[in-house]
Design an enzyme around this catalytic site. Structure first.
Site, short mmCIF file in Angstrom:
data_model
loop_
_atom_site.label_atom_id
_atom_site.label_comp_id
_atom_site.label_asym_id
_atom_site.label_seq_id
_atom_site.Cartn_x
_atom_site.Cartn_y
_atom_site.Cartn_z
N LYS A 260 2.61 -1.24 5.28
CA LYS A 260 1.98 -0.02 4.78
C LYS A 260 0.92 0.43 5.76
O LYS A 260 0.18 -0.38 6.30
CB LYS A 260 1.38 -0.28 3.40
N LYS B 2 5.67 1.86 3.92
CA LYS B 2 4.96 2.77 3.02
C LYS B 2 3.92 3.55 3.80
O LYS B 2 3.10 2.97 4.52
CB LYS B 2 4.29 2.00 1.89
N ASP C 27 -0.17 -4.39 -3.31
CA ASP C 27 -0.50 -3.83 -2.00
C ASP C 27 -1.76 -4.53 -1.49
O ASP C 27 -2.86 -4.26 -1.98
CB ASP C 27 -0.77 -2.31 -2.11
#
Length: 412
Positions: free
Chosen positions: A347, A376, A283
């Site tokens: 995300k 996400k 991430d």
């Protein structure tokens, strides 16, 4: 195996590759190969993190025989997948994919990592680029390469990431916003069981004072509840990989966290080291300041550099855009850059800035990236109802430190 592949120690494979090999081996047992007696199993991991497997299916008319690799890839494509992270093929002899399979695969990923294994316990690592260096090129007939959104093809030249390209993307972002109808996110709230919602959760501990004991406890909870992953700082990856060995829980490491304001080379190095330590998901945080300055080109190149090292090692890449710091136009531009750079998820948030995820932002991001990329939601998701709101808006992963509480809140 020759110069195109390197031997691999199966005992040293990380959990993500082992899961693929197990799926391919299981599929091989279902092969229909009455003519050649040569059973083949294959498994691909997609950009959404799902695994699709296939076995070869022979026919008395040999031209109608379908290879295991194509069965797996077509299953995935028919389910809406368009991005692929890794392929495993297992045979008696360790054979590589045939030329037709190579061309089919390269349609979707130009340099897919490929593990080939035999039934005697040997394996080799290679890639599509090495197996098919002179593939038929993808041709976009009559158009420049373009940003794709909601079925419409807009003439935005995606072959040059420079200031002019950034201006085109920002202009396209305005157009997208003008067509977006903000949904009533409260009207679309799914009802999932505890086990179902657990599969969405990246169980997270990212605080500076997280001790090894707290990280180990996080891993135990993730294994108990079958969460999608644990998400930790890179210094904790090796510990998580050790604690989760043999489970289906992935290890996710943040990179460039939480500001995203470091050199691209530093992000690439951290991603590489985290993956080598056992992470199968990354991430990363975008260069928020560059995006605010309109330099979408540099943001895109930053993401692409990390995506390259992730995909070469079979890892997923999720890209944090920090929605609370962005205008709607900047959110759209960031998502377009994520798609162009070849990442696997957009995300919302780090959870360390001024606010976290909102269902509205998730819905907007889903609208921009389309159905194929993951989205996400992270930051401030503490209850089952919070998670359902995000999933209803289009999230396919939930980042939360309250995973156990979320699961416990599911209806019995």
């Amino acid at each position: 195996m020759g110069m195109i592949a390197e031997p691999v120690d199966l005992a040293a494979l990380d959990p993500s590759w082992r899961a693929l090999l197990e799926a391919a081996t299981e599929a091989r047992g279902r092969a229909h190969a009455p003519y050649s007696r040569f059973a083949v199993g294959a498994a691909v991991r997609t950009g959404s993190g799902r695994i699709y497997s296939g076995a070869n299916i022979e026919n008395a008319s040999s031209g109608l025989t379908v290879c295991a690799e194509r069965v797996a890839i077509w299953k995935a494509v028919s389910e809406g997948e368009r991005h692929f992270q890794a392929l495993v093929v297992i045979t008696d002899t360790g054979a590589t994919p045939c030329g037709a399979c190579r061309q089919v695969l390269i349609e979707f990923e130009a340099d897919l990592p490929v593990l080939v294994a035999d039934t005697a316990g040997h394996a080799w690592m290679t890639s599509l680029a090495a197996l098919l260096p002179d593939a038929f090129p993808r041709v976009n007939y009559g158009m420049e390469a373009s940003v794709m959104n909601t079925g419409a093809e807009q003439e935005v030249d995606m072959t040059r990431h420079d200031g002019r390209w950034a201006e085109q993307v920002l202009a396209r972002s305005k157009e997208i916003l003008s067509t977006w109808v903000e949904p009533d996110t409260a009207a679309v709230t799914p009802v999932l069981s505890g086990a179902q919602v657990a599969g969405y959760i990246d169980h997270t501990i990212l605080k500076a004072d997280a001790t090894p004991e707290a990280v180990a406890a996080l891993c135990a909870e993730a294994a108990e509840h079958a969460f999608a992953s644990v998400c930790v700082n890179s210094s904790h990856v090796a510990l998580c990989a050790e604690k989760l060995q043999g489970s289906k829980v992935a290890v996710c490491s943040v990179v460039g966290f939480p500001l995203g304001a470091m050199l691209t080379e530093a992000k690439v190095a951290e991603a590489r080291l985290a993956i080598d330590a056992g992470a199968s998901e990354i991430d990363m945080v975008i260069a928020v300041g560059l995006l605010k300055a309109g330099r979408v080109d540099r943001v895109c190149d930053d993401i692409a550099a990390v995506a390259e090292v992730c995909h070469a090692r079979g890892a997923l890449l999720k890209v944090i855009i920090e929605t609370c710091l962005l205008t709607d136009q900047e959110k759209v531009a960031a998502c377009l850059a994520i798609v162009e750079a070849g990442a696997d998820f957009a995300k919302t948030s780090t959870g360390f800035s001024t606010a976290g995820a909102t269902a509205r932002d998730v819905a907007l991001m889903r609208y921009v990236v389309g159905p194929d990329l993951g989205v996400k939601a992270a930051g401030g998701i503490r209850t089952y109802d919070d998670a359902m709101a995000m999933i209803g808006a289009g999230a396919t992963r939930i980042g939360a430190s309250s995973g156990v509480k979320i699961v416990a809140g599911a209806p019995s």
